[in-house]
Design an enzyme around this catalytic site. Structure first.
Site, PDB file in Angstrom:
ATOM      1  N   SER A 470       0.730  -1.061   0.557  1.00 38.63           N
ATOM      2  CA  SER A 470       0.079  -0.162   0.236  1.00 38.63           C
ATOM      3  C   SER A 470       0.882   1.468   0.231  1.00 38.63           C
ATOM      4  CB  SER A 470      -0.617   0.425   1.323  1.00 38.63           C
ATOM      5  OG  SER A 470      -2.120   1.115   0.878  1.00 38.63           O
ATOM      6  N   ASP A 481      10.126   5.712  -9.470  1.00 34.91           N
ATOM      7  CA  ASP A 481      10.164   6.796 -10.699  1.00 34.91           C
ATOM      8  C   ASP A 481      10.570   7.499 -11.434  1.00 34.91           C
ATOM      9  OD1 ASP A 481       8.132   4.548 -11.461  1.00 34.91           O
ATOM     10  OD2 ASP A 481       6.392   5.817 -10.901  1.00 34.91           O
ATOM     11  N   LYS A 495      -0.611  -4.175  -2.950  1.00 31.98           N
ATOM     12  CA  LYS A 495      -2.158  -3.804  -2.695  1.00 31.98           C
ATOM     13  C   LYS A 495      -1.958  -2.362  -3.473  1.00 31.98           C
ATOM     14  CE  LYS A 495      -4.680  -2.409   1.326  1.00 31.98           C
ATOM     15  NZ  LYS A 495      -5.091  -1.107   0.857  1.00 31.98           N
TER      16      LYS A 495
END
Length: 721
Positions: A470, A481, A495
């Site tokens: 999560s 990224d 998740k």
């Protein structure tokens, strides 16, 4: 606006749904547990929430009803020790009616199923108690099948008796191998089974309702969860990393409430009147009368001891080591807000050698993404949060410890606050998008870090494992990224869904709650209002209402985050993870957000991987880790075990010898003395190989990004669209 809309819908729904529940079938031989009006109201409202606001946009139907029934039965009896095939056949009458029942608040069917389970549970405990003193031949070559999940339900009492008799024999042979006398083993097992039986007498309709709602909501999706009032309080305390009380962890032992740990800094700690092992036998509020709590459920006892800060509680204590018949000592404590520091972010500093040069690296262990929203909303300038704690740790690492790099350790971090994941990312990037969120209307919102500046602009690593989920995946994905740091470990949990916590009390008209309370309190055994007449509590639901996406457009759902440098997984990937959940949402993509990477680490990764693999080829730790994982997989596939004492002892001895041999080889490689069987290894001598190798990877990163040696890292100002 959402709250007002929901309030109107739910009040109307409650008034409209007045169909009477079917009479609940009674189970002979057990005190039947029955639902109350509050629970009927809650299940109706949860149906409405799921059908109207859950991300899946799912409607309850016969197919869902069938899945709920299967999950509920499996949750109650996963290894098929209790129910008979005839019981399962009986439950078939409810297969396609639970959806209709829940819609009108009828819980008679699942409560009936639980009462059958309770009857069977007590019957088999009574049977095991009768078998404990039986005569057993531990030289026989018989086998105990402990995992019956995929086996057929037993058709006869005789069949289950054989299973339970072998279970008793297995418990006895384990104690026998440990070297304790037969008489003592019988006494130990008898106490164990009697304690289990006493716990069944404390089960109430809230416990049963929680089990039913777990089966219901998790059939919809793994992360839509209902919490009854007690569990809701615990969930919110865990999120806040704080609670109001005396500052002690408690446990129940033989129906006596015992101090398990005194939390540093709390009232119990500061008073020096309580110690681990002390037993609490009575509680009084302020100067009120004492209540004897021996034999109480632990949650009921804890609710009496906890309370608002600034209020007084008195306890009757029998100190550790004294007989229960001793005269209790009465102590008085003023409750305070307790901050659970041991569950908060912490730092350590390690210096490692790499190619003859020392590197000082700071490690920040983040167990969860927590925030005390209640304190923040109240204007407390010192409210507890992950980002606030980590910012202070970074400041110390940077200015006092003078570290060369920082590693964020998110292993086993199951997530938490989305806001904290965004804010924590902001400590390492200047400004920009962190995560994209798509709601039930397919509208995408880009959540950004809007605070200029960074707390740390040096080399950064992030450690993850299969239990990182999560919010951990949002943070790790954003760091990856942006090219801000190197991700190390194993594929994360996957998740990628967003839950909103909804307090059900805030969605229902207060006057309606009072009417429900009056109906509930017709049963003298159930007290659902507080002493001052406050409305009953309905609990809360964490409802899946959106989905996470990385700034590169990829969902973290199902696939999680793939590390740049991978390690073998300590956890079985085929049993743990979102992709193992049958009701989980699928992976998908959305367009990339407008973000500017900090750097391009792609050219570095092959070299980092090469150096890592070279070390692993020569690493005894790595070979041991791989062998441990292989052995674990082998044991994981076993469903039975021998009951022959000599064979079982030989197997255990072989495993212990093998394990001890591995430990001593590792200790010898590190210059540590060998340990013998039964020796306790000192905490400081335990080696975290994954962490140690991650620090070596960070040293590689520092060298490869040193401007004097290489210019592999190319900074870019071109946005990625």
């Amino acid at each position: 606006m959402l709250k007002r809309t929901l309030l109107v819908i739910f009040t109307a729904a409650v008034l409209a749904c007045q169909a009477s529940p079917k009479p609940q079938p009674l189970v002979k031989g057990v005190t039947n547990i029955v639902p109350d009006e509050r629970q009927a109201l809650v299940v109706r409202e949860v149906v409405g929430l799921i059908e109207n606001y859950n991300y899946k946009k799912i409607k309850l139907n016969d197919s869902i009803s069938s899945l709920i029934l299967d999950k509920y039965i499996k949750d109650l009896d996963p290894y098929r020790y209790y129910f008979l095939a005839s019981d399962i056949k009986d439950f078939e009458q409810f297969r396609y009616s639970l959806d209709d029942d829940f819609r009108i608040g009828d819980l008679s069917a699942p409560f009936y199923i639980f009462n059958v389970y309770l009857k069977r549970y007590n019957e088999w405990l009574n049977y095991t108690l009768a078998q404990v003193k039986g005569k057993y031949n531990f030289d026989e070559n018989d086998t105990y099948v402990f995992d019956r999940e995929k086996m057929p339900w037993e058709t006869s009492i005789t069949g289950l008796q054989d299973i339970w008799k072998k279970k008793v024999k297995y418990d006895l042979v384990n104690l026998k191998i440990a070297g304790t006398p037969a008489a003592k083993n019988i006494e130990t097992l008898t106490k164990r089974y009697e304690n289990l039986k006493s716990q069944t007498n404390k089960v109430n309709n809230q416990d049963v309702f929680q089990l039913i709602m777990d089966a219901f909501t998790e059939t919809i999706d793994p992360h839509t969860n209902y919490f009854n009032p007690i569990n809701a309080q615990q969930f919110n305390e865990d999120m806040a990393r704080s609670f109001e009380g005396i500052g002690a962890r408690l446990k129940l032992e033989n129906d006596i409430l015992k101090i398990d740990e005194v939390i540093p800094g709390g009232p119990a700690f500061k008073s020096k009147l309580l110690s681990a092992g002390d037993r609490i036998v009575g509680v009084a509020q302020g100067n009120g009368e004492f209540e004897d709590i021996i034999g109480w459920r632990i949650d009921n006892s804890v609710s009496k001891i906890k309370g608002p800060k600034g209020t007084k509680v008195r306890l009757k204590i029998i100190p550790a080591g004294r007989d229960l018949s001793s005269k209790p000592i009465i102590i008085e404590l003023m409750r305070e807000r307790i901050v659970m520091e041991d569950q908060s972010a912490k730092k350590t500093v390690k210096t490692i050698q790499s190619e003859g040069k020392p590197y000082k690296i700071g490690i920040i262990r983040v167990p969860a993404f927590y925030a005390d929203f209640k304190a923040a909303n109240a204007g407390d300038p010192n409210y507890k949060s992950t980002t606030r704690d980590v910012r202070l740790l970074i400041d110390t690492l940077k200015n006092k410890d003078k570290v060369d790099a920082i590693v964020m350790d998110l292993r086993a971090n199951g997530g938490g606050s989305l806001v904290e994941a965004i804010d924590l990312t902001g400590l390492f990037i200047d400004k920009g998008p962190v995560v994209q969120v798509r709601d039930t209307k397919n509208e995408i919102e880009v959540n950004e870090d809007t605070n200029p500046g960074v707390a740390w602009d040096g080399p950064l690593g992030v450690m993850v494992d299969r239990l990182s989920a999560s919010a951990s995946e949002i943070f790790a994905g954003a760091i990856q990224d942006y090219g801000r740091g190197v991700i190390m470990g194993t594929q994360t949990y996957g998740k990628g869904t967003v839950q909103s916590s909804i307090d059900l009390n805030k969605l229902v008209n207060p006057s309606l709650l009072q009417r429900i309370a009056a109906l509930v309190n017709k049963d003298a055994k159930v007290t659902m209002t507080t002493k001052d007449g406050a409305p009953i509590q309905l609990g809360q639901i964490n409802l899946t209402m959106a989905k996470f996406y990385r700034v590169n457009g990829s969902s973290t759902q199902h696939k999680g985050v793939m590390p740049d440098i991978q390690f073998p997984s300590l956890y079985p990937l085929n049993k743990i993870g979102e992709d193992t959940e049958p009701s989980a949402l699928p992976w998908d993509e959305v367009p990339k957000s407008n973000f500017s990477p900090v750097a391009n680490l792609a050219p570095l990764k092959p070299e980092l991987q090469k150096l890592h693999e070279e070390r692993m080829a020569k690493s005894l730790d790595y070979k041991t880790l791989e062998q441990d994982i292989a052995d674990m997989k082998k044991r994981d596939g076993e469903i039975s075990i021998t009951l022959n004492e000599a064979k079982l002892k030989a197997e255990r001895d072989s495993l212990e010898t093998k394990s001890l041999d591995r430990i001593n080889k590792l200790r010898a490689s590190k210059g540590l003395p060998a340990v013998k069987k039964g020796d306790k290894v000192k905490k400081e001598e335990n080696v975290d190989f994954i962490e140690d190798e991650s620090l070596q990877i960070m040293a590689d990163l520092i060298r490869l990004t040193d401007p004097k040696q290489t210019e592999l890292v190319k900074r870019t100002t071109t946005p990625v669209n």
